[in-house]
Design a protein around this motif. Structure first.
Motif, PDB file in Angstrom:
ATOM      1  N   THR A 215      -0.131 -13.890  -2.526  1.00 48.00           N
ATOM      2  CA  THR A 215      -0.480 -13.978  -1.113  1.00 48.00           C
ATOM      3  C   THR A 215      -0.534 -12.572  -0.516  1.00 48.00           C
ATOM      4  OG1 THR A 215       1.827 -14.091  -0.375  1.00 48.00           O
ATOM      5  CG2 THR A 215       0.736 -16.175  -0.972  1.00 48.00           C
ATOM      6  N   PRO A 216      -1.275 -12.393   0.588  1.00 45.87           N
ATOM      7  CA  PRO A 216      -1.317 -11.069   1.218  1.00 45.87           C
ATOM      8  C   PRO A 216       0.068 -10.547   1.595  1.00 45.87           C
ATOM      9  CG  PRO A 216      -3.078 -12.449   2.071  1.00 45.87           C
ATOM     10  CD  PRO A 216      -2.216 -13.338   1.227  1.00 45.87           C
ATOM     11  N   GLU A 217       0.946 -11.427   2.058  1.00 44.34           N
ATOM     12  CA  GLU A 217       2.283 -10.980   2.460  1.00 44.34           C
ATOM     13  C   GLU A 217       3.065 -10.451   1.268  1.00 44.34           C
ATOM     14  OE1 GLU A 217       0.951 -13.931   3.113  1.00 44.34           O
ATOM     15  OE2 GLU A 217       0.444 -13.603   5.231  1.00 44.34           O
ATOM     16  N   ARG A 218       3.060 -11.200   0.171  1.00 42.57           N
ATOM     17  CA  ARG A 218       3.774 -10.734  -1.026  1.00 42.57           C
ATOM     18  C   ARG A 218       3.123  -9.483  -1.598  1.00 42.57           C
ATOM     19  NH1 ARG A 218       4.915 -16.384  -4.349  1.00 42.57           N
ATOM     20  NH2 ARG A 218       6.660 -17.125  -3.049  1.00 42.57           N
ATOM     21  N   PHE A 219       1.810  -9.444  -1.552  1.00 39.56           N
ATOM     22  CA  PHE A 219       1.110  -8.279  -2.088  1.00 39.56           C
ATOM     23  C   PHE A 219       1.496  -7.025  -1.314  1.00 39.56           C
ATOM     24  CE2 PHE A 219      -2.662  -5.525  -2.578  1.00 39.56           C
ATOM     25  CZ  PHE A 219      -2.688  -5.431  -3.965  1.00 39.56           C
ATOM     26  N   ARG A 220       1.630  -7.148   0.015  1.00 39.67           N
ATOM     27  CA  ARG A 220       2.052  -6.007   0.821  1.00 39.67           C
ATOM     28  C   ARG A 220       3.444  -5.524   0.390  1.00 39.67           C
ATOM     29  NH1 ARG A 220       0.237  -4.442   5.755  1.00 39.67           N
ATOM     30  NH2 ARG A 220      -0.874  -6.425   6.013  1.00 39.67           N
ATOM     31  N   GLU A 221       4.364  -6.458   0.182  1.00 39.55           N
ATOM     32  CA  GLU A 221       5.719  -6.095  -0.246  1.00 39.55           C
ATOM     33  C   GLU A 221       5.698  -5.485  -1.651  1.00 39.55           C
ATOM     34  OE1 GLU A 221       8.239  -9.477   0.055  1.00 39.55           O
ATOM     35  OE2 GLU A 221       7.792  -9.844   2.174  1.00 39.55           O
ATOM     36  N   TYR A 222       4.850  -6.038  -2.504  1.00 43.99           N
ATOM     37  CA  TYR A 222       4.769  -5.521  -3.879  1.00 43.99           C
ATOM     38  C   TYR A 222       4.239  -4.095  -3.889  1.00 43.99           C
ATOM     39  CZ  TYR A 222       3.469  -5.283  -8.835  1.00 43.99           C
ATOM     40  OH  TYR A 222       3.341  -4.914 -10.150  1.00 43.99           O
ATOM     41  N   VAL A 223       3.242  -3.804  -3.076  1.00 43.73           N
ATOM     42  CA  VAL A 223       2.708  -2.440  -2.992  1.00 43.73           C
ATOM     43  C   VAL A 223       3.789  -1.487  -2.509  1.00 43.73           C
ATOM     44  CG1 VAL A 223       1.061  -0.957  -1.791  1.00 43.73           C
ATOM     45  CG2 VAL A 223       0.317  -3.158  -2.694  1.00 43.73           C
ATOM     46  N   ALA A 224       4.587  -1.912  -1.520  1.00 43.14           N
ATOM     47  CA  ALA A 224       5.679  -1.068  -1.037  1.00 43.14           C
ATOM     48  C   ALA A 224       6.680  -0.788  -2.149  1.00 43.14           C
ATOM     49  CB  ALA A 224       6.365  -1.742   0.151  1.00 43.14           C
ATOM     50  N   PHE A 225       6.952  -1.809  -2.971  1.00 41.59           N
ATOM     51  CA  PHE A 225       7.854  -1.621  -4.111  1.00 41.59           C
ATOM     52  C   PHE A 225       7.282  -0.617  -5.106  1.00 41.59           C
ATOM     53  CE2 PHE A 225       8.230  -3.010  -8.578  1.00 41.59           C
ATOM     54  CZ  PHE A 225       9.557  -2.668  -8.814  1.00 41.59           C
ATOM     55  N   LEU A 226       5.985  -0.728  -5.421  1.00 40.87           N
ATOM     56  CA  LEU A 226       5.370   0.183  -6.383  1.00 40.87           C
ATOM     57  C   LEU A 226       5.333   1.613  -5.858  1.00 40.87           C
ATOM     58  CD1 LEU A 226       2.307  -1.887  -7.692  1.00 40.87           C
ATOM     59  CD2 LEU A 226       4.452  -1.417  -8.887  1.00 40.87           C
ATOM     60  N   ARG A 227       5.158   1.773  -4.564  1.00 35.53           N
ATOM     61  CA  ARG A 227       5.042   3.109  -3.993  1.00 35.53           C
ATOM     62  C   ARG A 227       6.344   3.895  -4.050  1.00 35.53           C
ATOM     63  NH1 ARG A 227       1.371   1.884   1.436  1.00 35.53           N
ATOM     64  NH2 ARG A 227      -0.616   2.645   0.562  1.00 35.53           N
ATOM     65  N   ALA A 228       7.470   3.209  -4.181  1.00 30.06           N
ATOM     66  CA  ALA A 228       8.763   3.888  -4.207  1.00 30.06           C
ATOM     67  C   ALA A 228       8.920   4.672  -5.505  1.00 30.06           C
ATOM     68  CB  ALA A 228       9.889   2.872  -4.055  1.00 30.06           C
ATOM     69  N   GLY A 229       8.810   5.973  -5.424  1.00 34.83           N
ATOM     70  CA  GLY A 229       9.020   6.830  -6.586  1.00 34.83           C
ATOM     71  C   GLY A 229       7.832   6.953  -7.507  1.00 34.83           C
ATOM     72  N   ARG A 230       6.643   6.485  -7.098  1.00 34.94           N
ATOM     73  CA  ARG A 230       5.460   6.586  -7.954  1.00 34.94           C
ATOM     74  C   ARG A 230       4.352   7.319  -7.208  1.00 34.94           C
ATOM     75  NH1 ARG A 230       7.421   1.405  -8.865  1.00 34.94           N
ATOM     76  NH2 ARG A 230       7.916   0.906 -11.039  1.00 34.94           N
ATOM     77  N   ALA A 231       3.551   8.037  -7.946  1.00 35.27           N
ATOM     78  CA  ALA A 231       2.420   8.737  -7.357  1.00 35.27           C
ATOM     79  C   ALA A 231       1.369   7.738  -6.900  1.00 35.27           C
ATOM     80  CB  ALA A 231       1.817   9.707  -8.376  1.00 35.27           C
TER      81      ALA A 231
ATOM     82  N   VAL B 112      -2.329   2.873  -7.693  1.00 40.37           N
ATOM     83  CA  VAL B 112      -3.700   2.356  -7.717  1.00 40.37           C
ATOM     84  C   VAL B 112      -4.083   1.922  -9.128  1.00 40.37           C
ATOM     85  CG1 VAL B 112      -6.131   2.986  -7.427  1.00 40.37           C
ATOM     86  CG2 VAL B 112      -4.454   3.619  -5.692  1.00 40.37           C
ATOM     87  N   GLY B 113      -3.630   2.658 -10.133  1.00 46.91           N
ATOM     88  CA  GLY B 113      -3.916   2.271 -11.509  1.00 46.91           C
ATOM     89  C   GLY B 113      -3.326   0.913 -11.856  1.00 46.91           C
ATOM     90  N   TYR B 114      -2.064   0.704 -11.483  1.00 48.83           N
ATOM     91  CA  TYR B 114      -1.441  -0.603 -11.723  1.00 48.83           C
ATOM     92  C   TYR B 114      -2.231  -1.717 -11.038  1.00 48.83           C
ATOM     93  CZ  TYR B 114       2.871   1.633 -13.465  1.00 48.83           C
ATOM     94  OH  TYR B 114       3.788   2.338 -14.187  1.00 48.83           O
ATOM     95  N   LEU B 115      -2.602  -1.482  -9.780  1.00 50.62           N
ATOM     96  CA  LEU B 115      -3.278  -2.528  -9.003  1.00 50.62           C
ATOM     97  C   LEU B 115      -4.702  -2.768  -9.485  1.00 50.62           C
ATOM     98  CD1 LEU B 115      -1.955  -1.617  -5.449  1.00 50.62           C
ATOM     99  CD2 LEU B 115      -1.094  -3.342  -7.050  1.00 50.62           C
ATOM    100  N   SER B 116      -5.342  -1.749 -10.045  1.00 53.62           N
ATOM    101  CA  SER B 116      -6.687  -1.937 -10.598  1.00 53.62           C
ATOM    102  C   SER B 116      -6.656  -2.955 -11.726  1.00 53.62           C
ATOM    103  CB  SER B 116      -7.247  -0.603 -11.103  1.00 53.62           C
ATOM    104  OG  SER B 116      -7.429   0.312 -10.052  1.00 53.62           O
ATOM    105  N   TRP B 117      -5.705  -2.773 -12.643  1.00 53.62           N
ATOM    106  CA  TRP B 117      -5.585  -3.712 -13.760  1.00 53.62           C
ATOM    107  C   TRP B 117      -5.161  -5.094 -13.260  1.00 53.62           C
ATOM    108  CZ3 TRP B 117      -8.018  -2.233 -17.779  1.00 53.62           C
ATOM    109  CH2 TRP B 117      -8.041  -0.897 -18.159  1.00 53.62           C
ATOM    110  N   PHE B 118      -4.284  -5.121 -12.264  1.00 52.04           N
ATOM    111  CA  PHE B 118      -3.833  -6.398 -11.712  1.00 52.04           C
ATOM    112  C   PHE B 118      -5.009  -7.177 -11.117  1.00 52.04           C
ATOM    113  CE2 PHE B 118      -2.108  -8.771  -8.020  1.00 52.04           C
ATOM    114  CZ  PHE B 118      -1.305  -9.662  -8.701  1.00 52.04           C
TER     115      PHE B 118
END
Length: 384
Positions: free
Chosen positions: A81-97, A102-108
């Motif tokens: 869902t958009p809400e979970r996706f927003r939270e997931y992106v925030a999680f990925l952004r912590a400590g990652r370039a 974007v690479g992770y999300l491209s494959w996803f």
């Protein structure tokens, strides 16, 4: 309800631990086509693409588990869902370039569309596109480029220094650690020199197998890759640089066996994968990994040039060097990088030095002016 896994050794949930409906969707995406029905959307992906996509989706599932989501209680599509996706992106952004995220999300995104092709993923694709625009690097690669000839010279110097250490009798008999370190440096020097002249993509470079990709016929050595092994789906056949053949011979006869025989600590639960015929090996005889290649290049190039020259940047260095030094033959860079179109080379890899281009322009204009003056003088001398 199936039991949820309680412990995970890796960040991404492995395929065997995916919920049954997710595994079924993945199997359908990989269904091979036949004369009656089309295949799945992931059926023609290369193995590396499938691994990356599975890792991205497994990482998403692992995050859901950490949020306390009972995966088996929700259909795969309804979990995204958009809400979970927003939270997931925030999680990925912590400590990652940003580019890593974007690479992770491209494959996803790719895998979501392949596994659930009948669902509307326009919102997910738009979100990914927005993130991709935000993550565009602002740092100019020009500051990190190194002329290809300097990279080649550096590779030769590393091999010469390491070879001198390996030639010392005392190192061979009483200093095994120094011997292994010198063998590792010789390997790194050969890799740097080869990348300076033949900047293959990392997957092909690390996948070189002796006898399969690396072939010898008399005094000639070539690198050969089938179309299904390359990014462009076109076969590659390129000669191994003649000046590096003696270095290759020494690596195969003396240096590689040292690395193969070197002792390393091994986790019994995760035994190392044997190198087999793989050309580039690490200590203990395991195939060199992308992480191992990155560490080697970072250690050497940072010390020499003041910044890290990664394997992909070698491609930019070669294309730009050709463009700067021999602009009339810029198409040569296209063939050396194995691009299907010159525009790809010019758009993504050639970062021509504007000062050099301006100087060449001035030289050309001066030459034209001299020629014009000579014509005027000649005309004046012949006019009665």
């Amino acid at each position: 309800m199936s039991a949820q896994p309680t412990t995970r050794e890796h960040a991404a949930l492995p395929l065997a631990q995916w919920p049954a409906r997710d595994q079924q969707a993945w199997d359908a995406a990989n269904r091979r086509p036949d004369f009656l029905e089309p295949g799945g959307h992931a059926a023609m992906w290369r193995p590396a693409m499938q691994r990356n996509a599975m890792g991205a989706y497994g990482r998403w599932l692992a995050w859901l588990l950490d949020q306390g989501i009972a995966l088996a209680d929700e259909a795969p599509m309804t979990r995204i869902t958009p809400e979970r996706f927003r939270e997931y992106v925030a999680f990925l952004r912590a400590g990652r370039a940003p580019c890593t995220v974007v690479g992770y999300l491209s494959w996803f995104c790719m895998l979501c569309k392949a596994m659930f092709p009948n669902d509307d993923w326009r919102w997910l694709q738009q979100a990914h596109n927005n993130l991709k625009r935000e993550a565009r690097p602002t740092r100019d690669k020009r500051s990190r480029l190194v002329p290809a000839q300097e990279l080649l010279q550096f590779g030769h110097e590393l091999m010469e220094q390491a070879g001198g250490v390996l030639d010392e009798p005392s190192v061979t008999t009483t200093q095994p650690r120094q011997r292994v370190a010198a063998a590792r440096d010789f390997r790194d020097g050969l890799m740097i020199a080869l990348l300076a002249l033949r900047p293959l993509r990392v997957t092909n470079f690390l996948g070189i197998a002796i006898g399969r990709h690396l072939r010898r016929s008399g005094d000639r050595v070539t690198l050969n890759f089938a179309g299904d092994e390359t990014k462009t789906k076109r076969p590659i056949e390129t000669p191994w640089p003649a000046e590096l053949i003696p270095n290759l011979d020494r690596y195969l006869e003396h240096v590689r066996p040292i690395l193969m025989a070197a002792k390393v600590s091994v986790d019994p639960a995760r035994p190392p994968r044997p190198a087999g015929a793989i050309l580039w090996v690490g200590q203990g005889g395991t195939p060199l990994t992308p992480g191992g290649l990155s560490k080697a290049l970072q250690r050497h190039t940072t010390r020499r040039f003041g910044h890290y020259v990664n394997a992909h940047l070698f491609r930019d260095c070669l294309a730009t060097t050709v463009s700067n030094e021999d602009p009339d033959h810029v198409r040569m860079a296209q063939h050396m990088l194995h691009h299907t179109k010159l525009g790809t080379t010019e758009r993504s890899y050639i970062l021509t030095d504007s000062r050099l281009a301006l100087r060449r322009h001035h030289d050309l204009m001066a030459k034209l002016r001299r020629a014009a003056r000579q014509r005027l003088r000649a005309r004046a001398e012949t006019t009665p």
